[in-house]
Design a protein around this motif. Structure first.
Motif, PDB file in Angstrom:
ATOM      1  N   ARG A  93       0.862  -1.185   0.000  1.00 15.07           N
ATOM      2  CA  ARG A  93       0.000   0.000   0.000  1.00 15.07           C
ATOM      3  C   ARG A  93       0.892   1.227   0.000  1.00 15.07           C
ATOM      4  NH1 ARG A  93      -3.438   1.141   4.190  1.00 15.07           N
ATOM      5  NH2 ARG A  93      -4.929   1.861   2.660  1.00 15.07           N
ATOM      6  N   GLN A  94       0.577   2.200  -0.852  1.00 13.23           N
ATOM      7  CA  GLN A  94       1.431   3.369  -0.971  1.00 13.23           C
ATOM      8  C   GLN A  94       0.655   4.655  -0.738  1.00 13.23           C
ATOM      9  OE1 GLN A  94       3.588   3.750  -4.647  1.00 13.23           O
ATOM     10  NE2 GLN A  94       4.472   5.705  -4.091  1.00 13.23           N
ATOM     11  N   LEU A  95       1.316   5.594  -0.058  1.00 17.01           N
ATOM     12  CA  LEU A  95       0.819   6.947   0.101  1.00 17.01           C
ATOM     13  C   LEU A  95       1.783   7.875  -0.622  1.00 17.01           C
ATOM     14  CD1 LEU A  95      -0.988   9.156   1.376  1.00 17.01           C
ATOM     15  CD2 LEU A  95       0.540   9.084   3.367  1.00 17.01           C
ATOM     16  N   GLU A 137      -4.860   4.987   8.885  1.00 12.18           N
ATOM     17  CA  GLU A 137      -4.328   3.947   8.012  1.00 12.18           C
ATOM     18  C   GLU A 137      -2.820   3.799   8.183  1.00 12.18           C
ATOM     19  OE1 GLU A 137      -5.940   4.129   3.851  1.00 12.18           O
ATOM     20  OE2 GLU A 137      -6.597   6.096   4.596  1.00 12.18           O
ATOM     21  N   ARG A 138      -2.324   2.687   7.665  1.00  4.46           N
ATOM     22  CA  ARG A 138      -0.884   2.446   7.592  1.00  4.46           C
ATOM     23  C   ARG A 138      -0.552   2.063   6.161  1.00  4.46           C
ATOM     24  NH1 ARG A 138       1.751   2.551  12.250  1.00  4.46           N
ATOM     25  NH2 ARG A 138       0.565   2.330  14.157  1.00  4.46           N
ATOM     26  N   TRP A 139       0.664   2.399   5.751  1.00  2.00           N
ATOM     27  CA  TRP A 139       1.110   2.109   4.399  1.00  2.00           C
ATOM     28  C   TRP A 139       2.454   1.397   4.443  1.00  2.00           C
ATOM     29  CZ3 TRP A 139      -1.168   6.722   5.828  1.00  2.00           C
ATOM     30  CH2 TRP A 139      -2.376   7.014   5.192  1.00  2.00           C
ATOM     31  N   TYR A 168       5.239  10.506   9.458  1.00  3.96           N
ATOM     32  CA  TYR A 168       5.279   9.583   8.318  1.00  3.96           C
ATOM     33  C   TYR A 168       5.707   8.194   8.773  1.00  3.96           C
ATOM     34  CZ  TYR A 168       5.678  14.109   5.868  1.00  3.96           C
ATOM     35  OH  TYR A 168       5.512  15.395   5.431  1.00  3.96           O
ATOM     36  N   LEU A 169       6.756   8.145   9.568  1.00  6.62           N
ATOM     37  CA  LEU A 169       7.264   6.849  10.045  1.00  6.62           C
ATOM     38  C   LEU A 169       6.232   6.127  10.902  1.00  6.62           C
ATOM     39  CD1 LEU A 169      10.911   7.971  10.881  1.00  6.62           C
ATOM     40  CD2 LEU A 169      10.219   6.467   8.995  1.00  6.62           C
ATOM     41  N   SER A 170       5.444   6.867  11.671  1.00  3.46           N
ATOM     42  CA  SER A 170       4.429   6.238  12.528  1.00  3.46           C
ATOM     43  C   SER A 170       3.283   5.638  11.725  1.00  3.46           C
ATOM     44  CB  SER A 170       3.882   7.251  13.534  1.00  3.46           C
ATOM     45  OG  SER A 170       2.981   8.157  12.910  1.00  3.46           O
ATOM     46  N   ARG A 171       3.132   6.027  10.473  1.00  3.60           N
ATOM     47  CA  ARG A 171       2.058   5.513   9.626  1.00  3.60           C
ATOM     48  C   ARG A 171       2.509   4.341   8.762  1.00  3.60           C
ATOM     49  NH1 ARG A 171      -0.992   6.603  12.751  1.00  3.60           N
ATOM     50  NH2 ARG A 171      -2.015   4.922  11.676  1.00  3.60           N
ATOM     51  N   LEU A 172       3.746   3.895   8.945  1.00  5.46           N
ATOM     52  CA  LEU A 172       4.256   2.770   8.160  1.00  5.46           C
ATOM     53  C   LEU A 172       3.914   1.431   8.805  1.00  5.46           C
ATOM     54  CD1 LEU A 172       7.843   4.023   7.234  1.00  5.46           C
ATOM     55  CD2 LEU A 172       5.855   3.860   5.714  1.00  5.46           C
ATOM     56  N   ASN A 173       3.625   0.450   7.967  1.00  6.02           N
ATOM     57  CA  ASN A 173       3.508  -0.929   8.424  1.00  6.02           C
ATOM     58  C   ASN A 173       4.901  -1.423   8.805  1.00  6.02           C
ATOM     59  OD1 ASN A 173       0.723  -1.421   8.066  1.00  6.02           O
ATOM     60  ND2 ASN A 173       1.020  -1.615   5.859  1.00  6.02           N
ATOM     61  N   GLY A 186       7.888  -1.210   6.477  1.00  8.79           N
ATOM     62  CA  GLY A 186       7.517  -0.185   5.508  1.00  8.79           C
ATOM     63  C   GLY A 186       8.682   0.756   5.248  1.00  8.79           C
ATOM     64  N   MET A 187       8.551   1.556   4.193  1.00 10.76           N
ATOM     65  CA  MET A 187       9.620   2.470   3.790  1.00 10.76           C
ATOM     66  C   MET A 187       9.084   3.882   3.592  1.00 10.76           C
ATOM     67  SD  MET A 187      11.755   0.520   0.895  1.00 10.76           S
ATOM     68  CE  MET A 187      11.184  -1.129   0.580  1.00 10.76           C
ATOM     69  N   LEU A 188       9.938   4.832   3.926  1.00 10.20           N
ATOM     70  CA  LEU A 188       9.702   6.237   3.632  1.00 10.20           C
ATOM     71  C   LEU A 188      10.720   6.630   2.581  1.00 10.20           C
ATOM     72  CD1 LEU A 188       8.574   9.089   4.173  1.00 10.20           C
ATOM     73  CD2 LEU A 188      10.214   9.263   6.056  1.00 10.20           C
ATOM     74  N   ALA A 189      10.264   7.152   1.470  1.00  7.25           N
ATOM     75  CA  ALA A 189      11.173   7.552   0.395  1.00  7.25           C
ATOM     76  C   ALA A 189      10.942   9.018   0.068  1.00  7.25           C
ATOM     77  CB  ALA A 189      10.936   6.693  -0.846  1.00  7.25           C
TER      78      ALA A 189
END
Length: 159
Positions: free
Chosen positions: A20-22, A89-91, A124-129, A132-135
Motif C-alpha cells: 500500500r502506498q501513500l 491507516e498504515r502504508w 510519516y514513520l508512525s504511519r508505516l507498516n 515499511g519504507m519512507l522515500a
C-alpha cells in the motif's frame, strides 16, 4: 521503461505488489505511474492543489494518461502532512519526491518546510507498516546541496 530506470522507482522494486502506498504531492503523476506499473493496486494520493489534479487529469490527459484516475488510485485534495496526522491507516510506502523542491532550495533554504521537519518525518514513520519504507527525493546539484543535506539530516534525526 523510463519509469523503471528512474531513481524514484527504486522503492517499487523493493516492495511486493501488494504494498500500500501513500504519495504526498503527486504533482505530474510520475510516482503514480511507477506504482501502477509495478502492480500496486492500493495507492493514495494527497495533492494540495486542486488545479494540479485538473491539469494532469483533464487538460493534459492525453499526455499524462490521467494518472490520478488509474485503477487502484484514490485521490485526496488536501495538505499532505495534515492528512497523515489525521490518518488511521498504515502504508508500506510513503513517498515525497520532488515536493516543493524549488521553494525551500532557493530564498527559503534555511527556513523550515512543513513537510520536511523532524516532527513530520516522525508522523510519516508512525504511519508505516512493519518493514515499511519512507522515500523522499530532494534536489542534488550545485546550488541546491543545502536542500538535500537538510532532507538527509532531518531524516536521520527522525530515525
Amino acid at each position: 521503461e523510463y519509469l523503471d530506470a528512474d531513481l524514484t522507482a527504486l522503492p517499487h522494486h523493493l516492495l511486493p505488489v501488494s504494498a500500500r502506498q501513500l504519495v504526498i504531492g503527486p504533482g505530474g503523476g510520475i510516482d503514480v505511474l511507477q506504482a501502477v506499473r509495478a502492480g500496486h493496486t492500493d495507492v493514495t494520493l494527497v495533492e494540495i492543489n486542486p488545479l494540479i489534479e485538473q491539469i494532469v487529469n483533464e487538460d493534459l490527459r492525453e499526455f499524462s494518461g490521467a494518472p490520478y484516475r488509474l485503477p487502484g488510485v484514490r485521490t485526496v485534495i488536501g495538505n499532505g502532512r495534515t492528512f497523515v496526522k489525521r490518518a488511521q491507516e498504515r502504508w508500506d510506502l510513503v513517498t515525497l519526491t520532488w515536493v516543493d523542491t524549488g521553494g525551500s532550495a532557493t530564498a527559503l533554504a534555511f527556513s523550515e518546510n512543513y513537510l520536511y521537519t523532524v516532527e513530520a518525518f516522525d508522523e510519516y514513520l508512525s504511519r508505516l507498516n512493519p518493514n515499511g519504507m519512507l522515500a523522499f527525493l530532494r534536489a542534488w546539484h550545485s546550488g541546491l546541496l543545502v536542500d538535500s543535506m537538510r532532507g538527509v539530516s532531518v531524516a536521520m534525526e527522525a530515525l
